[in-house]
Design an enzyme around this catalytic site. Structure first.
Site, PDB file in Angstrom:
ATOM      1  CG  ASN A   9       0.345  17.540  -1.995  1.00 51.86           C
ATOM      2  OD1 ASN A   9       1.305  18.254  -1.677  1.00 51.86           O
ATOM      3  ND2 ASN A   9       0.454  16.534  -2.853  1.00 51.86           N
ATOM      4  CD1 TRP A  10      -1.127  23.775   0.426  1.00 55.49           C
ATOM      5  CD2 TRP A  10       0.592  24.846   1.385  1.00 55.49           C
ATOM      6  NE1 TRP A  10      -1.609  24.468   1.498  1.00 55.49           N
ATOM      7  CE2 TRP A  10      -0.571  25.136   2.105  1.00 55.49           C
ATOM      8  CE3 TRP A  10       1.794  25.393   1.802  1.00 55.49           C
ATOM      9  CZ2 TRP A  10      -0.574  25.972   3.228  1.00 55.49           C
ATOM     10  CZ3 TRP A  10       1.810  26.220   2.918  1.00 55.49           C
ATOM     11  CH2 TRP A  10       0.627  26.504   3.615  1.00 55.49           C
ATOM     12  CE  LYS A  11      -0.208  17.951  -6.233  1.00 55.47           C
ATOM     13  NZ  LYS A  11      -0.691  17.381  -7.486  1.00 55.47           N
ATOM     14  CG  HIS A  98       1.872  12.773  -4.625  1.00 60.53           C
ATOM     15  ND1 HIS A  98       2.009  13.068  -5.966  1.00 60.53           N
ATOM     16  CD2 HIS A  98       0.694  13.317  -4.237  1.00 60.53           C
ATOM     17  CE1 HIS A  98       0.948  13.769  -6.359  1.00 60.53           C
ATOM     18  NE2 HIS A  98       0.139  13.925  -5.336  1.00 60.53           N
ATOM     19  CD  GLU A 100       2.393  15.747  -8.403  1.00 64.02           C
ATOM     20  OE1 GLU A 100       2.878  16.363  -7.451  1.00 64.02           O
ATOM     21  OE2 GLU A 100       1.245  15.970  -8.853  1.00 64.02           O
ATOM     22  CD  GLU A 170      -3.421  12.073  -4.505  1.00 68.12           C
ATOM     23  OE1 GLU A 170      -4.074  13.032  -4.089  1.00 68.12           O
ATOM     24  OE2 GLU A 170      -2.249  12.176  -4.905  1.00 68.12           O
ATOM     25  N   GLY A 176      -4.554  16.974 -11.293  1.00 68.92           N
ATOM     26  CA  GLY A 176      -4.236  18.203 -12.014  1.00 68.92           C
ATOM     27  C   GLY A 176      -4.871  18.308 -13.391  1.00 68.92           C
ATOM     28  CB  SER A 216      -9.684  16.861 -10.557  1.00 66.39           C
ATOM     29  OG  SER A 216      -8.559  17.016 -11.414  1.00 66.39           O
ATOM     30  N   GLY A 237      -5.030  18.993  -4.238  1.00 68.12           N
ATOM     31  CA  GLY A 237      -3.894  19.730  -4.787  1.00 68.12           C
ATOM     32  C   GLY A 237      -4.292  21.167  -5.110  1.00 68.12           C
ATOM     33  N   GLY A 238      -4.607  21.421  -6.366  1.00 70.62           N
ATOM     34  CA  GLY A 238      -4.881  22.790  -6.835  1.00 70.62           C
ATOM     35  C   GLY A 238      -5.866  23.561  -5.973  1.00 70.62           C
TER      36      GLY A 238
END
Ligand code: 13P
Length: 254
Positions: A9-11, A98, A100, A170, A176, A216, A237-238
């Site tokens: 997930n590149w966000k 998600h 966010e 999640e 993150g 993470s 993510g990251g």
């Protein structure tokens, strides 16, 4: 046997060129190293969908996902994108709910269940996210919280429809932060989600639904997380933004 999924997930990251170069390089490395044993999904910003689809079109182990869709099929919703528009690019998956989106855009269960319906009508696979905040976990309310998210988002679906869904656990406190859920914590919740699916549908259906862990996931913890019996891969993510990191996680899912 559930094939594992590694979904990046590149966000809100990567411009058009950066994104397409990233997909090309990752696909190249997957093929060169023969790491095609897991499904790899790139959940990109909308701008990458069409070109991204062209890069992965002939590869049965790769897919392109959107990160969100609207709950209606069309209308006066400036700036929004419908599931039918996503499907028209050739993308095959869409993240829904998600944390966010829930947190910053106030998405609620009613909207999310409609988004799931929109995806299914367009034959997009929804990747439905659930998870608790730290406050909720510390108050020992995480099981009831996650159960409610599952019930409200998914349990209106038929037996046939639910099998099209991928679930992602999640925990918000792990997203993150560099603090992942331990493999045991992930397994506990994944088993709980699968039990809830079994209760609502049946064991056979519950046994076929992929439940991903996100929060993470990194090259150094992916293998242990993915080795848990009910963890069917990850939503990353990251660590999905660098080819080397993402490749290590793909390797851990083989
Ligand atoms: P991180 O891997 O950066 O914690 O993000 C997880 C996530 O939100 C994936 O959807």
């Amino acid at each position: 046997m559930r094939t594992k999924i590694v979904a990046g997930n590149w966000k809100m990251n990567k411009n058009l060129k950066e994104g397409i170069d990233f997909i090309k390089e990752t696909v190249h490395q997957i093929i060169t190293a023969d790491l095609t044993g897991a499904e790899v999904i790139f959940a990109t910003p909308f701008i990458h969908l069409r070109k991204g689809v062209k890069e992965v079109k002939k590869l049965n182990f790769c897919a392109i996902a959107a990160q969100n869709c609207h709950w209606e099929n069309s209308g006066a919703y400036t700036g929004e994108i419908a599931a039918s528009m996503i499907a028209s690019t050739g993308a095959t998956h869409c993240i829904v709910g998600h944390s966010e989106r829930r947190q910053y855009f106030n998405e609620n269960s009613e909207q999310l269940s409609k988004k799931i319906n929109q995806c299914l009508e367009q034959e997009l696979t929804p990747i439905y996210c659930v998870g608790e905040t730290l406050d909720i976990r510390e108050a020992h309310r995480h099981y009831t919280h996650i159960e409610l998210q599952i019930v409200e988002g998914l349990f209106h679906l038929s037996e046939e429809q639910i099998q099209q869904v991928v679930v992602a656990y999640e925990p918000v406190w792990a997203i993150g932060t560099g603090v992942n859920a331990s493999p045991q914590q992930a397994q506990e919740i994944h088993a709980f989600i699968r039990k809830a699916l079994e209760h609502q549908y049946n064991a056979d259906i519950a046994g076929r639904i992929r439940i991903l862990y996100g929060g993470s996931v990194k090259p150094n913890n992916a293998a242990e997380l993915f080795s848990q019996p009910d963890v069917d891969g990850g939503l990353i993510g990251g660590a999905s933004l660098q080819v080397d990191d993402f490749m290590s996680i793909i390797r851990a899912a083989q």
